[in-house]
Enzyme design. Structure first.
Site, PDB file in Angstrom:
ATOM      1  N   GLU A  83      76.709  55.595  76.392  1.00 43.37           N
ATOM      2  CA  GLU A  83      75.326  55.875  75.951  1.00 43.37           C
ATOM      3  C   GLU A  83      74.395  55.593  76.831  1.00 43.37           C
ATOM      4  OE1 GLU A  83      75.033  53.176  72.193  1.00 43.37           O
ATOM      5  OE2 GLU A  83      75.794  55.014  71.144  1.00 43.37           O
ATOM      6  N   ASP A 137      82.311  54.018  64.612  1.00 47.50           N
ATOM      7  CA  ASP A 137      81.009  53.042  64.844  1.00 47.50           C
ATOM      8  C   ASP A 137      80.728  52.331  63.575  1.00 47.50           C
ATOM      9  OD1 ASP A 137      78.991  51.649  66.137  1.00 47.50           O
ATOM     10  OD2 ASP A 137      77.846  53.424  66.246  1.00 47.50           O
ATOM     11  N   GLU A 140      85.689  43.503  68.041  1.00 47.19           N
ATOM     12  CA  GLU A 140      84.224  43.372  67.722  1.00 47.19           C
ATOM     13  C   GLU A 140      84.032  44.084  66.293  1.00 47.19           C
ATOM     14  OE1 GLU A 140      81.540  44.834  70.903  1.00 47.19           O
ATOM     15  OE2 GLU A 140      80.539  45.835  69.266  1.00 47.19           O
ATOM     16  N   GLU A 178      74.398  47.306  60.065  1.00 44.51           N
ATOM     17  CA  GLU A 178      73.696  48.501  60.819  1.00 44.51           C
ATOM     18  C   GLU A 178      73.803  49.740  59.798  1.00 44.51           C
ATOM     19  OE1 GLU A 178      74.893  49.605  64.841  1.00 44.51           O
ATOM     20  OE2 GLU A 178      73.790  51.523  64.564  1.00 44.51           O
TER      21      GLU A 178
HETATM   22  O1  GCW Z   1      76.273  51.892  66.785  1.00 39.30           O
HETATM   23  C1  GCW Z   1      75.777  52.009  68.261  1.00 39.30           C
HETATM   24  C2  GCW Z   1      74.378  51.729  67.953  1.00 39.30           C
HETATM   25  C3  GCW Z   1      73.552  51.200  69.254  1.00 39.30           C
HETATM   26  C4  GCW Z   1      74.584  50.079  69.897  1.00 39.30           C
HETATM   27  C5  GCW Z   1      75.903  50.898  70.115  1.00 39.30           C
HETATM   28  C6  GCW Z   1      76.723  49.883  70.817  1.00 39.30           C
HETATM   29  C7  GCW Z   1      74.000  48.298  71.128  1.00 39.30           C
HETATM   30  O2  GCW Z   1      73.555  52.475  67.120  1.00 39.30           O
HETATM   31  O3  GCW Z   1      72.633  50.668  69.013  1.00 39.30           O
HETATM   32  O4  GCW Z   1      74.297  49.608  71.120  1.00 39.30           O
HETATM   33  O5  GCW Z   1      76.743  51.247  69.171  1.00 39.30           O
HETATM   34  O6  GCW Z   1      77.796  49.385  70.034  1.00 39.30           O
HETATM   35  O7  GCW Z   1      76.760  49.779  72.150  1.00 39.30           O
END
Ligand code: GCW
Length: 628
Positions: A263, A338, A360, A366
């Site tokens: 990202e 995710d 993790e 979220e």
């Molecule tokens: O799910 C995504 C989140 C991001 C997060 C990323 C990650 C910290 O939307 O906000 O960034 O995963 O886990 O690195």
């Protein structure tokens, strides 16, 4: 004299007990000041003296005990050191007896806290660790701050951190990463490291080590180097010097957590180096001090044109298996996508057998209603441990849901997720029910069967009203809260678009990941590979994750897929309606403020659940009923 003091204390505690705002978490002990505690003078002794409702306790150090383990026998707690005694003390306070030892040595919270006090995916107010004294935002162009601009840890802040430490110690959490994995290079600048030192000093007596997330390009941003190439000698030397500086301030510093080439974050891939090369360079820097590197496998995007996103971590990491230094741990999310309400387990746990791994988990909700929905997460984690044997992991991390809100977590019931994470990190074989019972008793005063039932049903309810039967990621862009099944933006990566994930069309719905599709099933070990690959054996809760299925497909209950989808959405909403009723009935037994605040959130959750059902069914109907 002593009597009067006790009377005053009792009065004070009566008053504080009536002002129940959730700030005491599950540590709602009233002062009793009764027990005589013998043994080493330590925090365990203090806590027992203040709160143990018994006559006496003996604390005994026995070097032969396993690290962190404790034994409670009669009036005696035995442990290897003061940390073990502290764990034993909290266990005694919640009524435990016998011997107990943790599954893993690493039980770590990950805070996604930014230096300006904001929190990525935080839903409970600002950071408990960071804030600028001027309240100003910090971005890449902000110069390194002066020490005086970093908020001092005095007064209530300090008290707050002590209570944070107590809460963590009470459930056995022994590490915390203080900043966001999307890390600012400034984290490693001197004024911030001073702050880290002060935080470490507060947490240390509670057995909690501090760790930091680091930005892989820090040698450039902070050190003025022209590269962050892990094979460059100057780069390696910069990290070695930085490690030395950190350990001089904090001799028991835990190590680094790294999000690299993910990202938009920098990483070794920027220099055509592997993850192992990047991680090992950092590992060498902290090795002399006993530090570790937790290297995340959450990667997708640029390098994987067209590849199914859920396959990308394995593709990118499998070549590195066995190539990491022994103080590197690969940290992976429980699912391959995710933190969705339901995902199959991440196959990276099957594929990196020569690499130490940590899971993790996400405590902050979220994708599960954030801190506005009541969703108890222990069932998700328990489900994961049903697939990934805890013995194959060396530790566990949880993305924290903690902020400056009075009740720490936004929703009173979100506290249960912090609690459950700690308890499962200690013993992943505890059941969701056992943990919920413990938490309810301590947090709400007694065992409420109805509250228990609501908590245990809440995760499945959320799956049902958001995305049942293996549907995933049909959230509104970016904020990950409400529904947007028609979400598509041509200028966004496809992997962020809901339509990419549900693939609804006139024939059916679901992402074909079997051998006739993206072949993601081939990343799984048997028996799951075959089980998931075959439409007829794929468990229905993962059906649309692995298969594109005709609308009229006959499901196990004899109804069609389309009927089943509707039944699940209806069931999800009906469950929340029932939670609202349960909470109404519980009113006489619950203190006012917490009842009211929870009630407001439950009503909001019900509105949201109905919205999810309406938006999703209206949209899917256009395909299922042949209108497109
Ligand atoms: O799910 C995504 C989140 C991001 C997060 C990323 C990650 C910290 O939307 O906000 O960034 O995963 O886990 O690195």
């Amino acid at each position: 004299m002593k009597r009067i003091a006790m009377f005053v204390l009792a009065l004070v505690s009566m008053f504080s007990a009536s002002a129940e705002d959730g700030s005491r978490l599950w540590l709602r002990y009233d002062k009793v000041l009764r027990a005589t505690v013998t043994g080493p003078e330590c925090i365990a002794a203090q806590e027992l003296r203040n709160y143990y409702d018994g006559e006496r306790v003996n604390l005994v150090i026995d070097a032969a005990m396993a690290q962190d383990a404790y034994r409670i026998q009669g009036y005696t707690i035995t442990a290897k050191n003061e940390t073990g005694l502290l764990y034993g003390a909290y266990a005694l306070l919640r009524g435990e007896t016998g011997y107990s030892a943790p599954q893993w040595p690493l039980r770590i919270l990950n805070h996604w806290d930014n230096l300006d006090g904001s929190i990525e995916r935080g839903y409970a107010g600002k950071s408990i660790f960071w804030e600028t004294s001027s309240g100003k935002q910090i971005d890449d162009n902000t110069p390194v701050l002066q020490r005086s601009e970093v908020l001092p840890l005095t007064g209530e802040r300090r008290e707050g951190l002590i209570n944070y430490a107590r809460a963590n110690a009470s459930i056995g959490i022994n590490g915390t990463v203080l900043n966001n994995v999307n890390a600012s290079p400034k984290m490693l600048s001197a004024p911030y490291l001073q702050q880290v030192k002060e935080i470490a000093a507060i947490l240390r007596p509670y057995g909690i080590k501090v760790y930091l997330s680091v930005n892989f390009a820090s040698p450039m941003a902070l050190g003025g180097l022209k590269t962050a190439d892990p094979l460059d000698k100057q780069v390696a030397a910069w990290w070695k010097a930085k490690a030395k500086e950190i350990y001089r301030l904090i001799p028991d510093f835990g190590g680094f957590l790294v999000k690299a080439n993910s990202e938009g974050q920098p990483g070794p891939g920027d220099y055509h180096r592997t993850h192992a090369q990047g991680a090992n360079m950092l590992a060498d820097a902290v090795k002399p001090y006993g530090g570790i590197i937790m290297w995340r496998s959450f990667v997708y995007g640029a390098n994987h044109k067209g590849e199914d996103r859920v396959k990308q971590a394995v593709s990118e990491f499998v070549g590195d298996d066995g190539k990491f230094r022994d103080n590197v741990i690969l940290q992976s999310k429980n699912g391959p996508l995710d933190f969705q309400p339901r995902e199959p387990y991440a196959p990276i746990f099957d594929n990196m057998l020569r690499t130490p791994q940590m899971a993790e988990l996400q405590i902050t909700q979220e994708y599960l209603g954030q801190s506005r929905h009541l969703v108890y997460l222990a069932p998700i984690w328990q489900e994961f441990f049903g697939f990934v044997n805890p013995d194959r992991l060396v530790g566990i991390a949880g993305v924290a849901n903690i902020g400056m809100d009075r009740n720490w977590c936004g929703h009173h019931f979100s506290q249960a997720n912090w609690y459950a994470f700690g308890r499962l990190a200690w013993n992943p074989r505890l059941t969701s029910e056992e943990i919920a019972k413990e938490w309810i008793r301590q947090t709400w005063g007694k065992t409420h069967a109805a509250l228990l039932s609501m908590m245990l049903r809440s995760r499945e309810a959320c799956v049902d009203y958001m995305m049942p039967l293996g549907l995933h990621h049909i959230f509104k862009f970016d904020h990950h809260y409400g529904p947007e099944p028609d979400g598509f933006k041509a200028n966004y990566p496809l992997e962020w678009c809901p339509v990419y994930y549900h693939q609804a069309d006139s024939l059916g719905i679901g992402f074909e990941r079997s051998h006739i599709g993206s072949d993601a099933t081939s990343q799984y070990a048997e028996p799951y590979r075959s089980l998931y690959d075959d439409l007829r054996t794929c468990p229905e809760e993962y059906l649309l994750w692995f298969h594109h299925v005709p609308w009229a497909y006959r499901m196990r209950n004899g109804h069609t897929l389309w009927e089943n989808i509707q039944e699940h959405y209806n069931h999800g909403v009906a469950e929340v309606e029932d939670f609202v009723r349960i909470w109404q009935d519980a009113k006489p037994f619950i203190d006012d403020q917490r009842w009211q605040e929870t009630n407001d959130r439950l009503l909001h959750q019900l509105d949201n659940a109905r919205e999810w059902r309406k938006v999703c069914l209206d949209y899917f109907r256009t395909f299922a009923e042949g209108k497109r």
